[in-house]
Structure formats: C-alpha cells, structure tokens
Design a protein around this motif. Structure first.
Motif, PDB file in Angstrom:
ATOM      1  N   ASP A  15      24.234  32.211  26.324  1.00  0.00           N
ATOM      2  CA  ASP A  15      24.478  32.723  24.974  1.00  0.00           C
ATOM      3  C   ASP A  15      23.634  33.987  24.777  1.00  0.00           C
ATOM      4  O   ASP A  15      22.702  34.028  23.970  1.00  0.00           O
ATOM      5  N   PRO A  22      30.488  32.818  15.201  1.00  0.00           N
ATOM      6  CA  PRO A  22      29.775  32.148  14.115  1.00  0.00           C
ATOM      7  C   PRO A  22      29.428  30.729  14.513  1.00  0.00           C
ATOM      8  O   PRO A  22      29.993  30.179  15.464  1.00  0.00           O
ATOM      9  N   PRO A  23      28.473  30.099  13.795  1.00  0.00           N
ATOM     10  CA  PRO A  23      28.008  28.762  14.197  1.00  0.00           C
ATOM     11  C   PRO A  23      29.114  27.729  14.358  1.00  0.00           C
ATOM     12  O   PRO A  23      29.104  26.938  15.298  1.00  0.00           O
ATOM     13  N   THR A  24      30.100  27.726  13.469  1.00  0.00           N
ATOM     14  CA  THR A  24      31.173  26.732  13.564  1.00  0.00           C
ATOM     15  C   THR A  24      31.973  26.902  14.848  1.00  0.00           C
ATOM     16  O   THR A  24      32.279  25.925  15.549  1.00  0.00           O
ATOM     17  N   ARG A  40      30.948  28.371  17.585  1.00  0.00           N
ATOM     18  CA  ARG A  40      30.089  28.073  18.728  1.00  0.00           C
ATOM     19  C   ARG A  40      30.022  26.560  18.966  1.00  0.00           C
ATOM     20  O   ARG A  40      30.099  26.097  20.110  1.00  0.00           O
ATOM     21  N   ARG A  41      29.912  25.802  17.901  1.00  0.00           N
ATOM     22  CA  ARG A  41      29.879  24.333  18.044  1.00  0.00           C
ATOM     23  C   ARG A  41      31.194  23.827  18.624  1.00  0.00           C
ATOM     24  O   ARG A  41      31.209  22.877  19.420  1.00  0.00           O
ATOM     25  N   ASP A  79      19.510  31.113  25.531  1.00  0.00           N
ATOM     26  CA  ASP A  79      19.720  32.107  24.492  1.00  0.00           C
ATOM     27  C   ASP A  79      18.437  32.893  24.296  1.00  0.00           C
ATOM     28  O   ASP A  79      17.542  32.867  25.170  1.00  0.00           O
TER      29      ASP A  79
END
Length: 370
Positions: free
Chosen positions: A8, A37-39, A41-42, A55
């Motif tokens: 990452d 964005p975080p969503t 990426r999850r 990261d």
C-alpha cells in the motif's frame, strides 16, 4: 506457506525495494492503489485476503489472510462486470516470461535503456514496467503518478515508457525511445516510436504488439469471433481458486476480433459491448473513433440502449469542445454514416461534462448515465 503481502505504497524507490523484499522472502505481492478510500480498501483486502500489509507505517500482519502457492509472484486486483475486486494470480515464471518476451520484441539493452513507470502500479500496465526492469536489469525510474511535466523532464532517447491514450496526448512522444501504448483504443495516427499493445491483467500485460503476438504467444479466433490466447505469461488462477483456462491452456478473453491475411490481430471490442441495432452489429470503439475526428468533440463514449423499434439504439455521450456550441446529433450521424454506414450512426446524443473512466483512462460503459 508463502504470504500475500499488500504493498500500500505510492510509486517510487520504496515500492520497488519492498517488492524485491517480498520476492526474496518467497512471498507474493498485492499492489494496492494508495488513492483508494477506506471502504474500497477494506473491500479489496476482504476479497483478496492478504496476510500482511506494507504501508507508510511499516509492515504489519492482517487477520484472516490466506496463503499463496509456492512460485506465485503477484496478485493483481481486477474487476469484472460485478465491479467486485478479483485477484489475478501471476507466477514468477509468468512474470519472467512476460519481461523476457517484451524486452526481446522491443530490443531493450539493459546496459543502455531505462524504463519510466508513471501509470498506477496497482494496474498491470504500470506494474509490468517495474517488473520487467527489475527482472532484466534495465534502468528504472518510478514516479508516484502521471505528471506531464515530470514525465517530460525524465524523457530521453534511451527511455522507454508505458502510457495510455489519455496520457499520450499530454506528452511529446518523440522525446522517448519507445512508447508502449495500452489501455483503451489507440488514436488512428501515431508517431513511429509508439507500439500499440493488446492484453489484460490475466495475460500479465500486453502480449500482442502492433497486432503481432510476442514470442511464445498463440492467438486464435473462437466462436462468435472471440479472441483466445495461450502462452507462458498467462495467469495461474484467480485468487478465489477459479481457473479460467481450458484443458489446453487457452484463455477466452471476452473480446471479439479477427486475424488478417498478414497474421495481424484486430480487436473489435468487448463482446458484451456489441450493439445489435436493426439486425446490424455495431462496435462502440469504431463509432467512437469516427466521432473523435469531429472538431466539436473533445471526448466521446458509445453504448447501446434498449429500443422498441431497433432492438438497441446507438447512443453517444459527448464532452463538447465548446459547451456553448456543441455538435448536433445530425452532424455526428453524418460523420459516422460517411465512414461506417447508416446503421452505426448514433440515434441519441447525450452531452456530458465528463465521462466515467478507470484509473488508466478506459471508458466505463457500465457507468454511463441512462
């Protein structure tokens, strides 16, 4: 068992160093787009299940990770018609074969030539620039993203670069030794040093250069004119264990095309994109190419929509050069009729401020507004 390690990181020397560390440890790498964005990426991590991530804060383990097979080198995220992340598993042997065949076709001398990587490393078109340089010992410069000024500052007669049509238009292609062009349909007129490629994530980058397959690559045309590929660069499997190759090692690409008398491959487009209007087959890419030549068209996308009379009607989404004086539907129909015939002419025009695209500039026809 070997671990899948998510990288990452933005493009640059740390990414290359971490990739080499992962490989030296016998593990496989999953490049992650740092812009996610975080969503999102999850969702990628949940679908592809890396066991560790590197990261800006260093390396840490991730619960629920699944191991990879010995010999796996890369898992590259891609998405199908569902839009959900799917991982393409490429072995070290496949990545090595791709690097060797590409370098041989382009006559790359590792002692002289240098690769410049400026496309997203989470996509195979950008990542393969890094891997072929690492594996062949050629010079390598990696940018964190595409910036036309930075790219031109790094240009030179010994530099090779991989671009897509969107980025090609923003640089002086003649400043490079070779431009490897992938992604969406190329412009009709190209400088002599631009090499067009055909391939996909499942083939580990381009495997057909200027219509001719690389060494070791076979091309066949199957039912419904579907392009089929076979060669040592192809994926081992998807991350979920699905193997898309048949018993003889052929990959059905989902693209339609034909091979001419000179043995060159011509790609019509995705079979799923084919528009059947009034019983005639219409390929969006060929209509788009005709419309791009209109002086009032800045960008264009073409797709089919249900129509009670024609079955499907050809619809053109156009970003005009001048919003105050956009091209008319009649003008665009005339341009297409003159080149392709009346059946291919759009029956509906939608003016747009922009077009939905992937990170490497491909039109997302599935995201075009109704």
């Amino acid at each position: 068992m070997p671990t899948l390690v998510a990288l990452d990181l933005p493009g640059g020397p740390p990414f290359v160093a971490e990739l080499q560390r992962v490989w030296d440890a016998g593990d496989a790498a999953l490049p992650v787009d740092p812009r996610l964005p975080p969503t999102a990426r999850r969702q990628v991590f949940g679908a592809l299940a890396p066991g560790a991530v590197v990261d800006a804060d260093g390396r840490r383990s991730i619960d629920g990770g699944r191991p990879v097979e010995p010999g796996d080198a890369l898992v590259v995220a891609t998405s199908g018609t569902t839009g959900l992340a799917r991982g393409v598993v490429l072995t070290h042997a496949a990545v090595q074969a791709s690097a060797a065949a590409t370098s041989a076709r382009l006559e790359v001398d590792p002692a002289v030539h240098c690769w410049l990587a400026c496309l997203p490393l989470s996509h195979v078109g950008g990542l393969s620039v890094v891997t072929r340089a690492v594996l062949t010992g050629a010079g390598l410069v990696v940018h964190p993203g595409f910036d036309a000024t930075a790219v031109m500052a790094a240009a030179g007669p010994e530099v090779l670069i991989s671009l897509v049509p969107t980025t090609l238009r923003r640089v002086d292609a003649g400043a490079f030794r070779t431009v490897v062009l992938g992604g969406s349909a190329p412009p009709e007129e190209l400088p002599a040093n631009v090499v067009t490629t055909y391939g996909m994530t499942e083939t580990g980058s381009g495997v057909v250069y200027d219509g001719l397959p690389l060494a070791g690559v076979e091309v066949a045309i199957g039912a419904a004119q579907e392009i089929r590929l076979r060669g040592p660069m192809l994926l081992r499997a998807y991350r979920d264990g699905t193997v898309p190759l048949d018993a003889d090692g052929w990959l059905n690409t989902g693209d339609a095309g034909y091979v001419d008398a000179g043995r060159r491959l011509h790609v019509n487009g995705r079979l799923s994109d084919l528009i059947i209007s009034g019983g005639e087959n219409v390929w969006p890419a060929t209509v788009e190419a005709a419309l791009r030549d209109h002086p009032g068209v800045k960008e264009v996308a073409v797709a089919g929509r249900p129509d009670p009379e024609w079955g499907e009607r050809v619809v053109a989404w156009v970003v005009p050069v001048d919003r105050g004086a956009p091209p008319t539907l009649d003008e665009l129909r005339g341009a297409v009729k003159a080149r392709l015939g009346p059946w291919a002419a759009p029956r509906q025009l939608v003016l747009a401020d922009g077009l939905p695209k992937t990170a490497i500039g491909k039109i997302r026809r599935d995201a075009l507004p109704a």
